[in-house]
Design an enzyme around this catalytic site. Structure first.
Site, PDB file in Angstrom:
ATOM      1  N   PRO A 265      36.932  62.802  73.239  1.00  0.00           N
ATOM      2  CG  PRO A 265      37.221  60.707  72.325  1.00  0.00           C
ATOM      3  CD  PRO A 265      37.978  61.934  72.705  1.00  0.00           C
ATOM      4  N   PRO A 266      34.257  61.907  75.571  1.00  0.00           N
ATOM      5  CG  PRO A 266      31.923  61.897  75.719  1.00  0.00           C
ATOM      6  CD  PRO A 266      33.046  61.625  74.762  1.00  0.00           C
ATOM      7  N   GLY A 267      35.234  61.252  78.953  1.00  0.00           N
ATOM      8  CA  GLY A 267      35.928  60.312  79.811  1.00  0.00           C
ATOM      9  C   GLY A 267      37.412  60.197  79.585  1.00  0.00           C
ATOM     10  CB  THR A 268      39.720  61.325  77.009  1.00  0.00           C
ATOM     11  OG1 THR A 268      39.138  62.611  76.760  1.00  0.00           O
ATOM     12  CG2 THR A 268      39.128  60.313  76.044  1.00  0.00           C
ATOM     13  N   GLY A 269      39.745  62.550  80.277  1.00  0.00           N
ATOM     14  CA  GLY A 269      40.553  63.258  81.270  1.00  0.00           C
ATOM     15  C   GLY A 269      40.797  64.716  80.991  1.00  0.00           C
ATOM     16  CB  THR A 271      37.636  67.839  84.051  1.00  0.00           C
ATOM     17  OG1 THR A 271      36.535  68.098  83.182  1.00  0.00           O
ATOM     18  CG2 THR A 271      37.466  68.653  85.323  1.00  0.00           C
ATOM     19  CD  GLU A 487      25.409  34.206  70.806  1.00  0.00           C
ATOM     20  OE1 GLU A 487      26.517  34.657  70.433  1.00  0.00           O
ATOM     21  OE2 GLU A 487      24.371  34.885  70.809  1.00  0.00           O
ATOM     22  CG  HIS A 490      27.600  35.286  65.949  1.00  0.00           C
ATOM     23  ND1 HIS A 490      27.426  36.049  64.828  1.00  0.00           N
ATOM     24  CD2 HIS A 490      26.449  35.425  66.681  1.00  0.00           C
ATOM     25  CE1 HIS A 490      26.234  36.629  64.864  1.00  0.00           C
ATOM     26  NE2 HIS A 490      25.619  36.264  65.986  1.00  0.00           N
ATOM     27  CG  ASP A 564      23.467  39.196  64.870  1.00  0.00           C
ATOM     28  OD1 ASP A 564      24.069  39.876  65.713  1.00  0.00           O
ATOM     29  OD2 ASP A 564      23.225  37.988  65.018  1.00  0.00           O
TER      30      ASP A 564
END
Length: 674
Positions: A265-269, A271, A487, A490, A564
């Site tokens: 996934p994007p952002g996992t390191g 590069t 709220e 929930h 919801d």
């Protein structure tokens, strides 16, 4: 929701509910120092000029012949055009600065006739202006001084006297050198730089690679700076061992993989891992994005691929890193992922280079993508990208290690429990955690604190998940009351259902875009599978807000439950069409699989007949209806808690489980006897 994302916690903003899941971010799992880009081309050109690299470049001369011919061809045309320009400038200069030159005897005659208005007398020349112009319209004249005694003798014999000026070598040289120098400056600082910025690859550098080169002294990232991806690091250790000592690595006949593909996934390191490999091995690092190979004109991308590998061979051992490989290596099969001629030629050239270079030379190709399903099968076969390394979202222990890396440069207060923060950030990637630490530091700085505390991290999590707090948004009393009951509905439903993440906080403070309140549930552990009853419980929690409104306001519901209903319908639809959890429809799949690493809409297209589609609609409606009925029953049983919780929310705006025990999990685990 995705079954693989079952570990995500649930968030209900104002009658809206969100799942805290993967978010796009920068490709890093640590604080990354910027590296200085170095351009090897000018230095290498100087070495070639001195003859140092002559022998080393001789082997690559044949392969780079075609792009060099294009460069030389353009340079020849530019030199020819510059020569014509210099001649034109010289001609115009002479035409504009030319003054009528007259014999000295004619000057004396004009002087005797009183036709000269003013003169400028020099050591050798005389320049002047006539009172009346010559027949050709010119009034300026120029003559060379002659000795008066000699001029008088010559005049007595009727000889026309004309002087010869001394040679002006400097002015002649400047009249030629200055235009040439101007054209050179135009070339160096005008045409070349403009060409490099063009989308078609430039004029002189039309087939030149745009890869940024990081030398080994610039790549200061090592595996010690990367956390939370231990499995991926161990997979890449062999690459490092080969780059450090290729001969001993292959002593038993083994060869290093030609290419390693990092997926996740994007952002996992991804590069950062590639740079860490280069830093660990101490070799040059060529970094380029796959999109930089894609150009308008056919053949430019392929030329850039050739140039990139030629540079890498000269710098071997080294690493070539192509980020966003899906922009370059998309499948050539006609259909949804089909390409066009330029992309296909660029991909074909990449495939040829992967087949052509010898892995023993020490050139390793690393690629990164979050869309492996669109890559061409020929690119993924063994012999090209031999190994695929998954860089997934970190688990709780991985998040803890990543937080330790990021907080190293933050002034942390005593008593901050990083393990507790890692438990609150289920589903966060390394980039998300880096952003979290930065946001917490900003919150602490804003309140002028000396250190970052746990409350700052909590506020940062709410800022990232729910959005910016909007205390300036004033709601009417009736709307605030409806939001409070919504709220609290929930929260109470979540507290009274087994296997549901416990409620962390309930608030009616507006946040983000259109969120008038929110309920945050904190997961106690990472989840990778969800049973049917757990999904049904999640749908019931989603319907708790609508059920609370219907119960308190005599069936008069509002638009606050729109999101919801949307999320509840999505979960129910996936239960029926993807997970085969409905007995009527049966255990089979009716929808296309979602993208494995990019979170987003999976599409509502159902591949079934009209009769089956109606049965699916009825099954989804039944699941949502049963969840609504369950939520209504729970709230009727805890009506007093619902009223009390809404009253406290209206008074305090924010409630935690410690402040209102009714929203704590109903079934507590038994405590062992002392």
């Amino acid at each position: 929701m995705r079954l693989g994302a079952a570990r995500d916690s649930v968030f209900h903003p104002d009658c809206l509910i969100y799942l805290i899941g993967p978010r796009a971010g920068t490709e890093t799992d640590m604080l990354d120092k910027p590296s200085k880009d170095t351009e090897s081309t000018p230095g290498r050109s100087m070495r070639q000029l001195l003859g140092i690299d002559k022998n080393r470049d001789k082997a690559n001369e044949q392969k780079s012949k075609e792009p060099e011919e294009r460069k030389h061809q353009f340079a020849t045309w530019y030199i020819f055009a510059a020569f014509l320009g210099v001649m034109l400038i010289q001609s115009l200069w002479l035409h504009l600065t030319q003054i009528e030159t007259i014999p000295y005897s004619q000057f004396e005659q004009l002087l005797n006739d009183n036709k000269i208005s003013e003169v400028l007398v020099g050591s050798e020349t005389i320049q002047g202006t006539l009172k009346e112009p010559f027949p050709d319209g010119r009034k300026l004249f120029y003559t060379v001084r002659v000795d008066p005694e000699l001029a008088g003798k010559l005049k007595e014999h009727g000889v026309t006297v004309t002087g010869a000026p001394s040679s002006s070598f400097l002015s002649t040289i400047l009249s030629w050198v200055l235009p040439i120098f101007i054209f050179y400056l135009i070339w160096m600082y005008g045409i070349r730089r403009m060409a490099e910025r063009q989308g078609f690859g430039g004029l002189m550098a039309i087939g030149k690679s745009r890869a940024k080169v990081f030398v080994e002294t610039d790549t200061k990232i090592t595996f010690r700076d990367v956390a939370g991806v231990d499995e991926a690091k161990s997979e890449l250790q062999e690459i490092v061992a080969f780059l450090r000592d290729p001969k001993s690595f292959g002593r038993l006949g083994a060869r290093v993989p030609k290419g390693v593909l990092l997926i996740g996934p994007p952002g996992t390191g991804k590069t950062l891992l590639a740079r860490a490999v280069a830093g660990e091995a101490g070799v040059p690092f060529f970094s380029i994005s796959g999109a930089e190979f894609v150009e308008l004109f056919v053949g430019i991308g392929a030329a850039r691929v050739r140039d990139l590998f030629e540079q890498a061979r000269r710098a071997a051992p080294c690493i070539i890193f192509i980020d966003e490989l899906d922009a370059l290596g998309r499948s050539r099969v006609p259909g949804a992922y089909g390409g066009y001629d330029e992309k296909e030629q660029t991909l074909n050239q990449l495939l040829a280079e992967l087949d052509g270079f010898d892995p023993s030379t020490g050139v390793i190709l690393l690629g990164a993508t979050n869309r492996p399903e669109v890559l061409d099968p020929a690119l993924l076969r063994p012999g090209r990208f031999d190994r695929q390394v998954l860089v997934d979202r970190p688990d709780r222990s991985g998040r803890l290690e990543i937080l330790k890396v990021h907080v190293a440069k933050v002034q942390l207060a005593d008593g901050v429990d990083l393990d507790q923060i890692s438990g609150l950030t289920t589903g966060f990637t390394g980039a998300d955690l880096a952003n979290l630490v930065n946001e917490a530091a900003i919150v602490a700085t804003r309140r002028k604190a000396d250190a970052v505390t746990l409350d700052d991290f909590t506020a940062a999590i709410e800022r990232i998940v729910a959005g910016l707090e909007k205390k300036s948004r004033v709601l009417a009393p009736q709307e605030r009351r409806r939001v409070a009951y919504h709220e609290m509905g929930h929260a109470l439903v979540a507290a009274n259902l087994p296997g549901v993440d416990p409620v962390h906080k309930v608030s009616i403070i507006p946040r983000g875009v259109g969120a008038l309140g929110y309920t945050i549930q904190r997961p106690t552990e990472d989840r990778f599978l969800l049973a049917r009853h757990e999904l049904e419980n999640r749908v019931a929690v989603l319907m708790g807000g609508r059920a609370s409104e219907a119960l308190i306001f005599d069936g008069e519901v509002s638009t606050g439950a729109a999101d919801d209903l949307q999320r509840a319908t999505e979960i129910a639809m996936e239960m029926v069409t993807r997970y085969g959890m409905d007995q009527t429809i049966g255990p089979r799949t009716y929808s296309a699989p979602p993208q494995p690493f990019l979170m987003g809409a999976t599409g509502s297209r159902v591949e079934a007949s009209q009769t089956t589609e109606r049965e699916i609609d009825l099954a989804v409606r039944d699941i949502v209806k049963r969840a609504f009925d369950r939520a209504t029953d729970i709230l009727q049983q805890h009506h007093a808690d619902l009223d009390e919780g809404a009253r406290l929310l209206l008074a305090n705006e924010t409630l935690t489980a410690d402040q209102f025990p009714a929203i704590q999990p109903a079934a507590q685990p038994a405590q062992p006897a002392a």
